[in-house]
Design a protein around this motif. Structure first.
Motif, PDB file in Angstrom:
ATOM      1  N   LEU A  73      31.909   6.227 -31.130  1.00  0.00           N
ATOM      2  CA  LEU A  73      31.620   7.400 -30.311  1.00  0.00           C
ATOM      3  C   LEU A  73      32.870   7.902 -29.592  1.00  0.00           C
ATOM      4  CD1 LEU A  73      29.136   9.091 -29.242  1.00  0.00           C
ATOM      5  CD2 LEU A  73      29.162   7.530 -27.285  1.00  0.00           C
ATOM      6  N   THR A  74      33.083   9.216 -29.615  1.00  0.00           N
ATOM      7  CA  THR A  74      34.191   9.820 -28.882  1.00  0.00           C
ATOM      8  C   THR A  74      33.657  10.511 -27.631  1.00  0.00           C
ATOM      9  OG1 THR A  74      34.061  11.949 -30.013  1.00  0.00           O
ATOM     10  CG2 THR A  74      35.415  10.236 -31.044  1.00  0.00           C
ATOM     11  N   ILE A  75      34.577  10.812 -26.725  1.00  0.00           N
ATOM     12  CA  ILE A  75      34.186  11.485 -25.481  1.00  0.00           C
ATOM     13  C   ILE A  75      33.556  12.838 -25.777  1.00  0.00           C
ATOM     14  CG2 ILE A  75      35.039  12.470 -23.318  1.00  0.00           C
ATOM     15  CD1 ILE A  75      37.263  10.345 -23.384  1.00  0.00           C
ATOM     16  N   ALA A  76      34.163  13.597 -26.673  1.00  0.00           N
ATOM     17  CA  ALA A  76      33.635  14.920 -26.996  1.00  0.00           C
ATOM     18  C   ALA A  76      32.223  14.842 -27.557  1.00  0.00           C
ATOM     19  CB  ALA A  76      34.560  15.626 -27.992  1.00  0.00           C
ATOM     20  N   GLN A  77      31.944  13.815 -28.362  1.00  0.00           N
ATOM     21  CA  GLN A  77      30.593  13.647 -28.904  1.00  0.00           C
ATOM     22  C   GLN A  77      29.609  13.277 -27.803  1.00  0.00           C
ATOM     23  OE1 GLN A  77      31.552  10.629 -31.782  1.00  0.00           O
ATOM     24  NE2 GLN A  77      31.520  12.057 -33.493  1.00  0.00           N
ATOM     25  N   TYR A  96      30.420  19.544 -13.912  1.00  0.00           N
ATOM     26  CA  TYR A  96      31.012  20.344 -14.973  1.00  0.00           C
ATOM     27  C   TYR A  96      31.415  19.473 -16.163  1.00  0.00           C
ATOM     28  CZ  TYR A  96      31.181  23.857 -11.314  1.00  0.00           C
ATOM     29  OH  TYR A  96      30.832  24.731 -10.321  1.00  0.00           O
ATOM     30  N   VAL A  97      31.239  20.037 -17.366  1.00  0.00           N
ATOM     31  CA  VAL A  97      31.586  19.317 -18.589  1.00  0.00           C
ATOM     32  C   VAL A  97      33.054  18.911 -18.576  1.00  0.00           C
ATOM     33  CG1 VAL A  97      31.836  19.543 -21.090  1.00  0.00           C
ATOM     34  CG2 VAL A  97      29.761  20.386 -19.963  1.00  0.00           C
ATOM     35  N   ARG A  98      33.927  19.805 -18.149  1.00  0.00           N
ATOM     36  CA  ARG A  98      35.362  19.486 -18.141  1.00  0.00           C
ATOM     37  C   ARG A  98      35.641  18.293 -17.224  1.00  0.00           C
ATOM     38  NH1 ARG A  98      35.089  24.161 -14.915  1.00  0.00           N
ATOM     39  NH2 ARG A  98      35.883  23.886 -12.790  1.00  0.00           N
ATOM     40  N   SER A  99      34.950  18.218 -16.088  1.00  0.00           N
ATOM     41  CA  SER A  99      35.162  17.094 -15.170  1.00  0.00           C
ATOM     42  C   SER A  99      34.686  15.784 -15.782  1.00  0.00           C
ATOM     43  CB  SER A  99      34.424  17.342 -13.850  1.00  0.00           C
ATOM     44  OG  SER A  99      34.891  18.495 -13.202  1.00  0.00           O
ATOM     45  N   GLN A 100      33.562  15.836 -16.492  1.00  0.00           N
ATOM     46  CA  GLN A 100      33.053  14.633 -17.133  1.00  0.00           C
ATOM     47  C   GLN A 100      34.028  14.135 -18.192  1.00  0.00           C
ATOM     48  OE1 GLN A 100      28.973  15.275 -18.513  1.00  0.00           O
ATOM     49  NE2 GLN A 100      28.673  16.737 -16.859  1.00  0.00           N
ATOM     50  N   MET A 101      34.571  15.045 -18.988  1.00  0.00           N
ATOM     51  CA  MET A 101      35.524  14.649 -20.025  1.00  0.00           C
ATOM     52  C   MET A 101      36.798  14.070 -19.409  1.00  0.00           C
ATOM     53  SD  MET A 101      35.141  17.574 -22.960  1.00  0.00           S
ATOM     54  CE  MET A 101      33.673  17.621 -24.007  1.00  0.00           C
ATOM     55  N   ILE A 102      37.281  14.705 -18.354  1.00  0.00           N
ATOM     56  CA  ILE A 102      38.474  14.216 -17.662  1.00  0.00           C
ATOM     57  C   ILE A 102      38.228  12.815 -17.111  1.00  0.00           C
ATOM     58  CG2 ILE A 102      39.899  14.545 -15.598  1.00  0.00           C
ATOM     59  CD1 ILE A 102      39.549  17.586 -16.084  1.00  0.00           C
ATOM     60  N   TYR A 103      37.084  12.637 -16.478  1.00  0.00           N
ATOM     61  CA  TYR A 103      36.753  11.339 -15.889  1.00  0.00           C
ATOM     62  C   TYR A 103      36.775  10.246 -16.950  1.00  0.00           C
ATOM     63  CZ  TYR A 103      33.869   7.550 -14.038  1.00  0.00           C
ATOM     64  OH  TYR A 103      33.396   6.317 -13.673  1.00  0.00           O
TER      65      TYR A 103
END
Length: 638
Positions: free
Chosen positions: A26-30, A607-614
């Protein structure tokens, strides 16, 4: 959108990753992919499904035709300027009023729309449910008519005509109960004294829709009081929720004449009731208990029969039914390895097909199972926990201790993006449900009172010791991670047991208990919040030494392991001041740490961007200190 995300991420410090380190699973984007649905409801005739999800650019409400299999976007989220306010108007909830009318909640008000998405009427702030479910042709709804949820009203969703309900006295509405005709017959009101933190709770009842209100019982806000759920047709009887004389919360019958709790109607010996379905305006149809796995118990034989057949067809999953047991039904099915699928079921033929997905990027076959375990604490208390193993399981494994917030909440058996990402990157994930966690009975939850940093932390350590003894956890590669209370536990774990952990991650964590009791959080600004904290912690000044003993900020010098500290700048629950003070103390003492202040976020990651960054930063930090796989930023964010 992905290029925009990449630009934002490059402004946020990230670990560098090699191209050949890309994780196999699993990747972060997925995991964080927003292009899925969050909820779905079936129309009364079974012809349409109203589903909330992400439409590609914004949140939206989608109409799915069960006959033609076609979809249409009815509502798109957008910034609007209405009634003197500028805000993001996203559809948050959909309720079928009739076969041609849908009520949509937007967070600060609600409106009805037709099947083309055209607005029909303004109907209040948020929808409770159908006012007359026994009448299929009725378009009456019960709604909250103010943002604080204090004003109840009945509204015609086709015309917008509204009638507000009256209450017996001053006070804020906390609980309520209707009869099957939609008449408000019981309420719980709370009233706080103006000059002191003294809040009374009063339960009121009226024997008939036009009868005077009667006071049934009065409590302090910190008492374990009962609350009304439903007014049956039988005179002089209420169905209420209570834990009086029990280990767990259950539905009781209450005698309004004798003003006493009577027999237990629905209950479980070791699990709290999480949901009682059908109690708003009808007799209970099902109860859901929340042990280590949720269990649904139907009280209607027809529904129970359908449930049994669906569970046989979809084993090892939680299958939630809705619709018409004699016609078309909607089955929401999920598990620890599957984010969730909505199936359309034709009851007559038992033909079932998937129509909507929560996250289509996730392959359930590649997800890791969430095991249930128990272990004894040092004082003999049995502690429940979840354990998720990575693909590679040779020898003792690098371990992430993932501590939930609250603390009076709990983790659940379901697909969890954070858990699955950790396991996919090579970590054994341990989630202890330490004393003080909710859902396992009154005694277990109350065992956590006053035990921040003490018995609650012991429970975490005892679980780690059990995993090490079993040869599962590598004692030299353990990291503790958490948010809110979990963030506190991570910080305190590094300070209290500096040789136990290789590293720690704290997001939005409490750094000092004394500061928590006097900061400008939303809890301290609320009279009831202050009373509960006074009950649980006592006087802040009188107990200063006791709290200083278990406050991470007071013991920064003891920390040895590297620490990642993150905090949202707009956090109102644990104010930003906590993170800032801890970061300053870490710098002053020369401790190895990373400090990330997160703009535009509060006590969580919206926010999605914050989740991905985290996740990118946490996984990179863990790879550096525990030796797991590194996430590949271009693969996840470009």
């Amino acid at each position: 959108m992905r290029h925009h995300l990449l630009a934002l991420i490059l402004c946020f410090p990230l670990h560098s990753f090699a191209a050949d380190d890309m994780p196999a699973g699993l990747t972060i984007a997925q995991a964080i992919d927003p292009l899925g649905f969050t909820s779905a409801v079936l129309s009364p005739d079974g012809r349409h499904v109203a589903a909330l999800g992400y439409t590609g650019h914004e949140a939206g409400l989608v109409l799915y035709d069960t006959e033609t299999r076609k979809t249409a976007v009815l509502v798109k989220g957008r910034y609007v300027s209405e009634y003197g306010r500028v805000f993001q108007k996203d559809p948050l909830r959909a309720t079928w009023v009739s076969n041609d009318l849908i009520a949509v909640d937007y967070g600060i008000w609600a409106e009805s729309i037709d099947l083309s998405g055209k607005k029909v009427a303004e109907i209040g702030v948020s929808v409770i449910g159908k006012a007359e479910p026994a009448r299929p042709d009725s378009t009456s709804l019960l709604v909250y008519d103010d943002e604080g949820g204090q004003t109840l009203a009945k509204v015609d969703a086709r015309t917008g005509k509204k009638r507000k309900f009256d209450y017996p006295s001053a006070g804020k509405l906390r609980h309520w109960a209707f009869d099957r005709l939609g008449n408000l017959r019981a309420v719980t009101l709370v009233d706080s004294a103006f000059w002191s933190d003294d809040t009374k709770v009063v339960n009121w009842y009226r024997p008939a829709p036009d009868a005077p209100w009667q006071k049934l019982a009065e409590f302090q806000i910190t008492d374990d009081y009962w609350t009304p759920l439903r007014v049956p047709d039988e005179d002089g009887r209420l169905l209420v929720m209570s834990a009086e004389g029990r280990e767990t919360r259950a539905v009781f019958s209450y005698d309004t004449v004798q003003r006493q709790l009577k027999e237990v109607v629905y209950g479980h010996p070791s699990q709290d009731l999480a949901v009682v379905k059908g109690l708003v305006l009808a007799e209970p149809s099902a109860v859901v208990t929340m042990g280590m796995k949720p269990e649904q118990h139907w009280l209607d034989p027809q529904w129970s029969k359908v449930q049994q057949r669906i569970d046989e067809a979809l084993p090892g999953r939680i299958n939630v039914l809705s619709g018409n047991p004699a016609g078309k039904m909607l089955v929401y099915s999920y598990s620890d390895q599957d984010p969730g699928v909505w199936y359309l079921l034709e009851r007559k033929t038992m033909h079932m097909e998937p129509i909507l997905y929560r996250n289509r990027e996730v392959d359930p076959a590649e997800q890791r199972a969430m095991e249930v375990m128990r272990y004894p604490a040092r004082d003999g208390l049995s502690i429940p926990a979840y354990l998720t193993r990575p693909v590679q399981q040779a020898g003792p494994m690098p371990t992430v201790v993932l501590v939930h917030g609250g603390p009076a909440v709990r983790d659940h058996w379901n697909w969890d993006a954070e858990v699955q990402l950790l396991a996919a990157h090579g970590y054994l994930v341990f989630q202890p449900q330490f004393r003080g966690s909710a859902g396992f009975g009154k005694v277990f939850e109350q065992a956590g009172k006053g035990e921040w940093g003490r018995a609650m932390q012991d429970d975490i350590n005892d679980g780690i010791a059990a995993l090490v003894k079993q040869g599962l956890a590598d004692p030299s590669r353990i990291c503790i991670v958490g948010a809110s209370y979990g963030g506190y536990a991570a910080l305190w774990g590094l300070a209290r047991d500096p040789d136990l952990y290789r590293c720690g991650v704290s997001f939005a964590g409490v750094v000092d208990i004394g500061l928590m009791l006097r900061d400008r959080s939303d809890v301290n600004r609320n009279t009831i919040g202050r009373q509960f904290r006074a009950r649980d912690f006592g006087d802040a000044e009188a107990n200063k030494n006791r709290y200083d003993e278990v406050s991470p900020l007071q013991h920064v010098a003891r920390i040895k392991a590297p620490l990642m500290l993150l905090h949202g700048e707009n956090d109102r629950r644990v104010p930003f001041e906590h993170g800032r003070r801890m970061a300053e103390a870490l710098r002053k003492h020369g401790k190895v740490h990373e400090w990330h202040d997160i703009p535009q976020e509060g006590h969580g990651l919206r926010y999605v961007r914050s989740q991905m960054i985290y996740h990118a930063n946490v996984l990179g930090f863990l790879a550096t200190h525990l030796g797991g796989r590194r996430p590949l930023v271009p693969a996840d964010f470009e």
